[in-house]
Design a protein around this motif. Structure first.
Motif, PDB file in Angstrom:
ATOM      1  N   GLU A 134      34.815  49.014  49.535  1.00 27.71           N
ATOM      2  CA  GLU A 134      35.317  47.891  50.311  1.00 27.71           C
ATOM      3  C   GLU A 134      36.198  46.962  49.470  1.00 27.71           C
ATOM      4  N   TYR A 135      35.865  46.813  48.201  1.00 25.51           N
ATOM      5  CA  TYR A 135      36.584  45.880  47.331  1.00 25.51           C
ATOM      6  C   TYR A 135      38.052  46.275  47.166  1.00 25.51           C
ATOM      7  N   LYS A 136      38.332  47.565  47.172  1.00 22.26           N
ATOM      8  CA  LYS A 136      39.708  48.014  46.947  1.00 22.26           C
ATOM      9  C   LYS A 136      40.656  47.442  47.993  1.00 22.26           C
ATOM     10  N   SER A 137      40.195  47.340  49.251  1.00 26.72           N
ATOM     11  CA  SER A 137      41.050  46.807  50.316  1.00 26.72           C
ATOM     12  C   SER A 137      40.729  45.358  50.654  1.00 26.72           C
ATOM     13  N   ASN A 138      39.530  44.906  50.281  1.00 25.69           N
ATOM     14  CA  ASN A 138      39.128  43.544  50.603  1.00 25.69           C
ATOM     15  C   ASN A 138      38.310  42.961  49.460  1.00 25.69           C
ATOM     16  N   PRO A 139      38.946  42.274  48.511  1.00 23.27           N
ATOM     17  CA  PRO A 139      38.217  41.712  47.357  1.00 23.27           C
ATOM     18  C   PRO A 139      37.128  40.721  47.749  1.00 23.27           C
ATOM     19  N   SER A 140      37.166  40.209  48.963  1.00 25.82           N
ATOM     20  CA  SER A 140      36.146  39.250  49.406  1.00 25.82           C
ATOM     21  C   SER A 140      35.058  39.904  50.248  1.00 25.82           C
ATOM     22  N   ASP A 329      38.993  41.971  37.128  1.00 28.76           N
ATOM     23  CA  ASP A 329      39.673  40.996  37.982  1.00 28.76           C
ATOM     24  C   ASP A 329      39.011  39.621  37.933  1.00 28.76           C
ATOM     25  N   ASN A 330      37.744  39.586  37.577  1.00 29.26           N
ATOM     26  CA  ASN A 330      36.973  38.334  37.611  1.00 29.26           C
ATOM     27  C   ASN A 330      36.286  38.072  36.272  1.00 29.26           C
ATOM     28  N   ARG A 331      37.019  38.301  35.196  1.00 31.75           N
ATOM     29  CA  ARG A 331      36.455  38.162  33.863  1.00 31.75           C
ATOM     30  C   ARG A 331      35.822  36.787  33.618  1.00 31.75           C
ATOM     31  N   PRO A 332      36.442  35.681  33.978  1.00 31.22           N
ATOM     32  CA  PRO A 332      35.791  34.383  33.742  1.00 31.22           C
ATOM     33  C   PRO A 332      34.423  34.272  34.417  1.00 31.22           C
ATOM     34  N   THR A 333      34.310  34.768  35.659  1.00 34.11           N
ATOM     35  CA  THR A 333      33.030  34.717  36.360  1.00 34.11           C
ATOM     36  C   THR A 333      31.988  35.572  35.658  1.00 34.11           C
ATOM     37  N   VAL A 334      32.393  36.778  35.245  1.00 31.21           N
ATOM     38  CA  VAL A 334      31.464  37.687  34.572  1.00 31.21           C
ATOM     39  C   VAL A 334      30.976  37.079  33.261  1.00 31.21           C
ATOM     40  N   GLU A 335      31.883  36.488  32.512  1.00 27.94           N
ATOM     41  CA  GLU A 335      31.498  35.895  31.235  1.00 27.94           C
ATOM     42  C   GLU A 335      30.603  34.669  31.432  1.00 27.94           C
ATOM     43  N   LYS A 336      30.878  33.872  32.465  1.00 25.96           N
ATOM     44  CA  LYS A 336      30.010  32.738  32.765  1.00 25.96           C
ATOM     45  C   LYS A 336      28.614  33.225  33.175  1.00 25.96           C
TER      46      LYS A 336
END
Length: 595
Positions: A134-140, A329-336
């Motif tokens: 699902e993420y490939k077509s809809n990141p949300s 794509d969401n490195r800041p979130t993952v690191e937090k």
């Protein structure tokens, strides 16, 4: 009461082949490679693991405990599926429970995290795949899960069922390991008669109830290998010179078989041949985990912990797995998120109020038991059983940044525990089930340390130190866990290794590192060729050579005082020195591990 680490935490490959429990397998020299044609009891080759770091006190500042109200965050929700396992207490505390709450560590970092208990491993796999699709077509997308946590020794088998599907979406969608939340530290164990602990060879002829081929059964098999005890893979026969098994449906059934005095008639085999005799045998050993061990102690007693993940401390790290593309794509979130888990781990390690709160929240997240239960069996405890024996029960640990730097091999003198565990058990599963698992994702593709490195770099001097084990130089082994001779080849008349012995030394290294909270004695022996006094000196030099090799390879795992050397020269032959073959057997190094 259900287990503290539920049935979903059993070795993943066993789940894949749940329909094959009735098959009889032969253990070969890899330690776990099996076939169903032969049922002879076999010497168990070693399944050697490096060690995970041990907990100790930290000097972090106390943080306020999370509130009860959901945090009002604008950031997208991150979904995480986990088993009910105390190794994740740091993450649960950091989040304030199932959903991020006001005042929690995650809320302060802007991470909107939803934690859900999920004991079904196939569902975990399906949720990761669903999310990636699902993420490939809809990141949300609200579908599926961004992360899961499982046992590190099952990660290769787990990902062999996930990554081939994910890579159909694209090579950037594979699942990767990025962090360890903690580990099992005693709750997964092999329980047996006190005499087995005092004299491992007396366990020959034992009958252990276990979920065959799961992680706790592996503990039994490894202990047998460490002590040169053969394993009978046929649960329909009885070998008096080997460890025998009764197949249990689950970890509680294994305990119940001992409690109920389960017995059965079996054909006796010796040296791979049926003797024609039948013998009635009863369960006198169990492979289980909390509360299976608690049930044994409270309902019947009579068994003690022979060996557990307290000794085999690297077998069950709790690894965090996510989708590569999402994480990039969401490195800041993952690191937090990693920062939050680590800080939660530091709080649980350091402050009783934080541990109590984590226990309270764990009961709510898992919808099971209460705070006192989770805290008690997180710490582990000793209790007198129904027969008055003192038994060890429970035991898990959380990790912080320092522990992760150590377990991923980022600290000087450390070794990459996660990689070695992954490759070792991936190879085991692939050999066990070549048709269903002919291969598994390469560790270099699925172990991603860049997030951890970035978090550590940003933390600078604020990283709490990894847990270490200290030994005093004058303490001797009081309780022996294992003893086995190793054929380490030396140059004739010298203390230098032959080129052929490197593989054996590495196997020995892994075997000692898996139990790095145990003391090690290295006993050197020679044959009777030459002068006895010179042989005594030579045996000492050879034992020291092994000690120095280990210490140079990983100073962190072989600190000062852990290893002691003993020289015996030609005084303790195991066979007569009457042939070249026997002389070679007497030129040996014996390794003893104990407390």
């Amino acid at each position: 009461m259900k287990r503290l680490t539920p049935l979903g935490r059993i070795t993943i490959v066993a789940l894949i082949l749940a329909g094959l429990w009735g098959l009889k397998w032969l253990i070969m020299d890899s330690g776990y490679v099996m076939t169903k044609q032969l049922t002879t009891s076999q010497d168990v080759g070693k399944v050697d693991l490096p060690t995970a770091p041990k907990n100790a006190s930290s000097t972090v500042q106390a943080m306020s405990l999370p509130g009860e109200k959901p945090a009002n965050l604008n950031s997208p929700q991150v979904r995480w599926l986990m088993w009910a396992w105390n190794a994740q207490m740091g993450a649960i505390l950091a989040n304030g429970g199932s959903e991020t709450t006001e005042g929690s560590i995650m809320a302060k970092k802007g991470v909107n995290l939803k934690i859900t208990r999920q004991d079904d491993v196939p569902q975990m796999q399906a949720s990761l795949i669903k999310f990636a699709n699902e993420y490939k077509s809809n990141p949300s997308t609200p579908e599926g899960a961004h992360f899961v946590t499982i046992m590190g020794d099952g990660a290769a088998a787990f990902l062999s069922g996930v990554n081939p599907e994910l890579e159909k979406i694209g090579p950037d969608y594979r699942a990767q390991i990025i962090y360890t939340c903690g580990k099992s530290l005693g709750e997964d164990k092999f329980m047996g008669l006190p005499s087995w602990r005092d004299n491992p060879q007396s366990a020959k002829g034992g009958l252990t109830a276990a979920v065959l081929r799961d992680g706790d059964w592996n503990i039994v098999v490894k202990w047998c290998g460490d002590n040169g005890i053969r394993v009978n893979p046929d649960e329909t026969t009885y070998d008096p010179d080997a460890m025998n098994f009764v197949a249990a449906d689950n970890y509680l059934d294994a305990a119940e078989k001992y409690i109920a005095g389960y017995s059965e008639d079996r054909e006796v085999v010796q040296n791979g041949k049926r003797t024609g005799e039948k013998k009635r045998v009863s369960v006198n050993g169990v492979a289980t985990w909390t509360p299976g061990d608690v049930n044994i102690a409270e309902k019947k007693g009579g068994l003690v912990s022979i060996v557990s993940t307290k000794e085999y401390r690297s077998q069950m790290p709790c690894v965090l797995i996510g989708i590569k593309k999402y994480m990039e794509d969401n490195r800041p979130t993952v690191e937090k998120m990693i920062e939050g888990i680590a800080e939660g781990g530091d709080q649980v390690k350091s402050y009783s109020a934080a541990l109590d709160k984590a226990g309270e929240l764990s009961a709510k997240v898992y919808n099971e038991a209460d705070k006192a239960y989770w805290v008690k069996y997180y710490k582990g405890t000793q209790s007198a059983d129904k027969q008055g024996l003192v038994v060890d029960l429970g035991g898990s640990a959380v990790h912080n940044l320092g522990d992760n730097a150590e377990i991923f091999g980022l600290n000087p003198g450390s070794t990459n525990v996660v990689k070695i565990v992954y490759d070792l058990f991936g190879g085991v599963a692939s050999k066990l089930y070549p048709k269903l698992m002919p291969s598994y994702p390469k560790s270099d593709d699925v172990i991603e340390v860049s997030y951890l490195k970035d978090v550590i770099a940003k933390a600078g001097s604020n990283v709490s130190a990894a847990e270490t084990v200290a030994f005093t130089n004058d303490a001797n082994i009081k309780e022996k866990v294992s003893e086995k001779s190793w054929s380490i080849e030396f140059e004739s008349g010298k203390a230098s290794f032959t080129p052929q012995t490197e593989k054996t030394l590495n196997e020995l290294f892994n075997d000692l590192v898996v139990a790095n909270n145990l003391r090690v004695e290295i006993h050197g022996h020679t044959d009777n060729t030459g002068d006895p006094s010179k042989n005594m000196n030579l045996s000492e030099e050879r034992a020291f050579a092994v000690k120095q090799w280990m210490e140079q390879k990983s100073p962190n795992n072989f600190p000062q005082g852990r290893v002691q050397v003993f020289a015996h020269g030609q005084t303790q032959p195991i066979v007569p020195n009457n042939s070249p073959e026997n002389k070679a057997k007497n030129r040996r190094v014996t390794i003893v591990m104990g407390k």
